[in-house]
Design a protein around this motif. Sequence first.
Motif, PDB file in Angstrom:
ATOM      1  N   GLY A 138       0.813  -1.209   0.000  1.00  0.00           N
ATOM      2  CA  GLY A 138       0.000   0.000   0.000  1.00  0.00           C
ATOM      3  C   GLY A 138       0.842   1.252   0.000  1.00  0.00           C
ATOM      4  N   GLU A 139       0.289   2.307  -0.577  1.00  0.00           N
ATOM      5  CA  GLU A 139       1.033   3.565  -0.650  1.00  0.00           C
ATOM      6  C   GLU A 139       0.731   4.492   0.520  1.00  0.00           C
ATOM      7  OE1 GLU A 139      -0.082   5.486  -4.241  1.00  0.00           O
ATOM      8  OE2 GLU A 139      -2.227   5.488  -3.810  1.00  0.00           O
ATOM      9  N   ARG A 140      -0.338   4.182   1.278  1.00  0.00           N
ATOM     10  CA  ARG A 140      -0.692   4.998   2.431  1.00  0.00           C
ATOM     11  C   ARG A 140      -1.127   4.090   3.569  1.00  0.00           C
ATOM     12  NH1 ARG A 140      -5.212   8.742   0.081  1.00  0.00           N
ATOM     13  NH2 ARG A 140      -5.387   9.354   2.277  1.00  0.00           N
ATOM     14  N   PRO A 141      -0.892   4.497   4.814  1.00  0.00           N
ATOM     15  CA  PRO A 141      -1.269   3.645   5.944  1.00  0.00           C
ATOM     16  C   PRO A 141      -2.780   3.567   6.120  1.00  0.00           C
ATOM     17  CG  PRO A 141      -0.502   5.782   6.729  1.00  0.00           C
ATOM     18  CD  PRO A 141      -0.242   5.746   5.256  1.00  0.00           C
ATOM     19  N   GLY A 142      -3.235   2.477   6.701  1.00  0.00           N
ATOM     20  CA  GLY A 142      -4.642   2.337   7.031  1.00  0.00           C
ATOM     21  C   GLY A 142      -5.530   1.879   5.896  1.00  0.00           C
ATOM     22  N   ASN A 143      -4.980   1.702   4.708  1.00  0.00           N
ATOM     23  CA  ASN A 143      -5.737   1.221   3.547  1.00  0.00           C
ATOM     24  C   ASN A 143      -6.996   2.045   3.277  1.00  0.00           C
ATOM     25  OD1 ASN A 143      -6.101  -0.611   1.385  1.00  0.00           O
ATOM     26  ND2 ASN A 143      -7.576  -1.798   2.575  1.00  0.00           N
ATOM     27  N   PRO A 144      -6.888   3.378   3.155  1.00  0.00           N
ATOM     28  CA  PRO A 144      -8.082   4.193   2.871  1.00  0.00           C
ATOM     29  C   PRO A 144      -8.658   3.881   1.501  1.00  0.00           C
ATOM     30  CG  PRO A 144      -6.081   5.494   2.667  1.00  0.00           C
ATOM     31  CD  PRO A 144      -5.664   4.187   3.244  1.00  0.00           C
ATOM     32  N   LYS A 145      -9.918   4.223   1.301  1.00  0.00           N
ATOM     33  CA  LYS A 145     -10.606   3.861   0.069  1.00  0.00           C
ATOM     34  C   LYS A 145     -10.007   4.533  -1.160  1.00  0.00           C
ATOM     35  CE  LYS A 145     -15.100   2.838   2.161  1.00  0.00           C
ATOM     36  NZ  LYS A 145     -16.544   3.178   2.185  1.00  0.00           N
ATOM     37  N   ASP A 146      -9.407   5.708  -0.993  1.00  0.00           N
ATOM     38  CA  ASP A 146      -8.882   6.421  -2.149  1.00  0.00           C
ATOM     39  C   ASP A 146      -7.421   6.087  -2.436  1.00  0.00           C
ATOM     40  OD1 ASP A 146      -7.900   7.604   0.128  1.00  0.00           O
ATOM     41  OD2 ASP A 146      -8.036   9.657  -0.637  1.00  0.00           O
ATOM     42  N   THR A 147      -6.922   5.009  -1.838  1.00  0.00           N
ATOM     43  CA  THR A 147      -5.542   4.598  -2.102  1.00  0.00           C
ATOM     44  C   THR A 147      -5.545   3.329  -2.926  1.00  0.00           C
ATOM     45  OG1 THR A 147      -3.387   4.192  -1.081  1.00  0.00           O
ATOM     46  CG2 THR A 147      -5.285   3.118  -0.081  1.00  0.00           C
ATOM     47  N   MET A 148      -4.373   2.833  -3.278  1.00  0.00           N
ATOM     48  CA  MET A 148      -4.260   1.617  -4.065  1.00  0.00           C
ATOM     49  C   MET A 148      -3.003   0.862  -3.664  1.00  0.00           C
ATOM     50  SD  MET A 148      -3.018   3.134  -7.764  1.00  0.00           S
ATOM     51  CE  MET A 148      -4.462   4.182  -7.895  1.00  0.00           C
ATOM     52  N   ARG A 149      -2.977  -0.397  -4.013  1.00  0.00           N
ATOM     53  CA  ARG A 149      -1.783  -1.204  -3.821  1.00  0.00           C
ATOM     54  C   ARG A 149      -1.002  -1.224  -5.122  1.00  0.00           C
ATOM     55  NH1 ARG A 149      -1.622  -3.686   0.910  1.00  0.00           N
ATOM     56  NH2 ARG A 149       0.022  -5.122   0.277  1.00  0.00           N
ATOM     57  N   ARG A 150       0.313  -1.087  -4.999  1.00  0.00           N
ATOM     58  CA  ARG A 150       1.181  -1.039  -6.167  1.00  0.00           C
ATOM     59  C   ARG A 150       2.149  -2.215  -6.154  1.00  0.00           C
ATOM     60  NH1 ARG A 150       0.782   3.989  -8.587  1.00  0.00           N
ATOM     61  NH2 ARG A 150      -0.142   5.648  -7.309  1.00  0.00           N
ATOM     62  N   MET A 151       2.700  -2.508  -7.321  1.00  0.00           N
ATOM     63  CA  MET A 151       3.736  -3.533  -7.422  1.00  0.00           C
ATOM     64  C   MET A 151       5.102  -2.898  -7.238  1.00  0.00           C
ATOM     65  SD  MET A 151       2.456  -6.549  -7.868  1.00  0.00           S
ATOM     66  CE  MET A 151       3.977  -7.379  -8.324  1.00  0.00           C
ATOM     67  N   TYR A 152       5.980  -3.604  -6.519  1.00  0.00           N
ATOM     68  CA  TYR A 152       7.338  -3.135  -6.263  1.00  0.00           C
ATOM     69  C   TYR A 152       8.324  -4.244  -6.591  1.00  0.00           C
ATOM     70  CZ  TYR A 152       4.948   0.482  -3.530  1.00  0.00           C
ATOM     71  OH  TYR A 152       4.133   1.500  -3.129  1.00  0.00           O
ATOM     72  N   ILE A 153       9.549  -3.846  -6.876  1.00  0.00           N
ATOM     73  CA  ILE A 153      10.636  -4.813  -7.017  1.00  0.00           C
ATOM     74  C   ILE A 153      11.759  -4.426  -6.074  1.00  0.00           C
ATOM     75  CG2 ILE A 153      10.093  -5.432  -9.390  1.00  0.00           C
ATOM     76  CD1 ILE A 153      12.406  -3.626 -10.276  1.00  0.00           C
ATOM     77  N   GLY A 154      12.580  -5.384  -5.720  1.00  0.00           N
ATOM     78  CA  GLY A 154      13.704  -5.131  -4.829  1.00  0.00           C
ATOM     79  C   GLY A 154      14.748  -6.212  -4.997  1.00  0.00           C
ATOM     80  N   ARG A 155      15.738  -6.181  -4.133  1.00  0.00           N
ATOM     81  CA  ARG A 155      16.814  -7.171  -4.185  1.00  0.00           C
ATOM     82  C   ARG A 155      17.110  -7.663  -2.781  1.00  0.00           C
ATOM     83  NH1 ARG A 155      21.863  -4.824  -6.172  1.00  0.00           N
ATOM     84  NH2 ARG A 155      22.528  -6.989  -6.441  1.00  0.00           N
ATOM     85  N   ILE A 156      17.414  -8.947  -2.682  1.00  0.00           N
ATOM     86  CA  ILE A 156      17.779  -9.545  -1.403  1.00  0.00           C
ATOM     87  C   ILE A 156      19.101 -10.300  -1.551  1.00  0.00           C
ATOM     88  CG2 ILE A 156      15.392  -9.767  -0.640  1.00  0.00           C
ATOM     89  CD1 ILE A 156      15.503 -12.727  -1.393  1.00  0.00           C
ATOM     90  N   LYS A 157      19.698 -10.635  -0.426  1.00  0.00           N
ATOM     91  CA  LYS A 157      20.952 -11.379  -0.433  1.00  0.00           C
ATOM     92  C   LYS A 157      20.873 -12.498   0.586  1.00  0.00           C
ATOM     93  CE  LYS A 157      25.967 -10.959   0.154  1.00  0.00           C
ATOM     94  NZ  LYS A 157      27.092 -10.034   0.487  1.00  0.00           N
ATOM     95  N   PHE A 158      21.124 -13.725   0.129  1.00  0.00           N
ATOM     96  CA  PHE A 158      21.107 -14.879   1.013  1.00  0.00           C
ATOM     97  C   PHE A 158      22.402 -14.948   1.817  1.00  0.00           C
ATOM     98  CE2 PHE A 158      17.984 -16.049  -2.182  1.00  0.00           C
ATOM     99  CZ  PHE A 158      16.982 -16.613  -1.405  1.00  0.00           C
ATOM    100  N   PRO A 159      22.359 -15.562   2.997  1.00  0.00           N
ATOM    101  CA  PRO A 159      23.566 -15.672   3.822  1.00  0.00           C
ATOM    102  C   PRO A 159      24.608 -16.579   3.185  1.00  0.00           C
ATOM    103  CG  PRO A 159      21.807 -17.008   4.749  1.00  0.00           C
ATOM    104  CD  PRO A 159      21.192 -16.197   3.636  1.00  0.00           C
ATOM    105  N   GLU A 160      25.856 -16.334   3.523  1.00  0.00           N
ATOM    106  CA  GLU A 160      26.941 -17.156   2.995  1.00  0.00           C
ATOM    107  C   GLU A 160      26.943 -18.541   3.615  1.00  0.00           C
ATOM    108  OE1 GLU A 160      28.945 -16.418   0.574  1.00  0.00           O
ATOM    109  OE2 GLU A 160      28.194 -14.375   0.307  1.00  0.00           O
TER     110      GLU A 160
END
Length: 262
Positions: A228-250
């Motif tokens: 979500g782009e705003r807290p509380g999930n108000p009716k005038d907001t929307m959920r967006r798709m995001y990408i990121g990167r992670i790193k596994f332990p050695e």
Amino acid sequence: MDAMPDVSPSWIDSGEGIWAPSVFKNDNGKYVIYYESSSSVLLTSTIILPGGIITTNHLGLRIAIADYAQEPFEDTSRPFTRNDAGGCIIDPVQFDDGKQCWMLYHLYRWSSYRRVQADSNSNLEVSRDGFTLQGNPKTILNHNGNADDGVVEGPAMWKRKPGSYVLFFSTHCYSSDRYDIQYAWGIAPDANFGHRKTLAASGPSQPIYGPGHMDIASDGTTISFHGGERPGNPKDTMRRMYIGRIKFPERDYTEGINVINY
């Protein structure tokens, strides 16, 4: 483009949509999509709650195929569902460990004494073409009761090395700011997964609220999820798709998985 412009199988209830698609390429070069919708044709349940008795339609799984990823997918005209545990199968995703293919999903059912969701992440062997169920389903991770609001969903899996598998999942309701991304470790795709930790959650340092339902790319470091782009999930907001990167332990799981960015 519309991946499924002609979806009209008789098992889908009138007025219901389809959702939670998962696409993969099988060994025969076909692109396969698992998807689901509400269906009274497949199965209905009578649920006894403190406030009364209701009848609900179960979510059913289907398969559609295409020769190319950019082509419209064609439904195979057969249900693809398993309901041995008396609940709805949802969020299907294919996982290939290099030898055996699996379908990961979460099982959704209602508790008659708390009116809360009771979910577990499970898996089931499937043929390498993705069309045939094999063996018996097994629960690989269950919820932690009220600590998870009785919910674990949106599974995805990664094979770090032989004997070391990571199950990603989300807890709480997707419309809540408590929705998050967690992970657990197991020694095989059908093992009991444990050593849970949180990968991403709502917080003041990141303007994403209720991140969840993560998937991981074939490079083993790029992830995608919605939030979500705003807290509380108000009716005038929307959920967006995001990408990121992670790193596994050695070394082993005790070091945890690090988020590089998102």
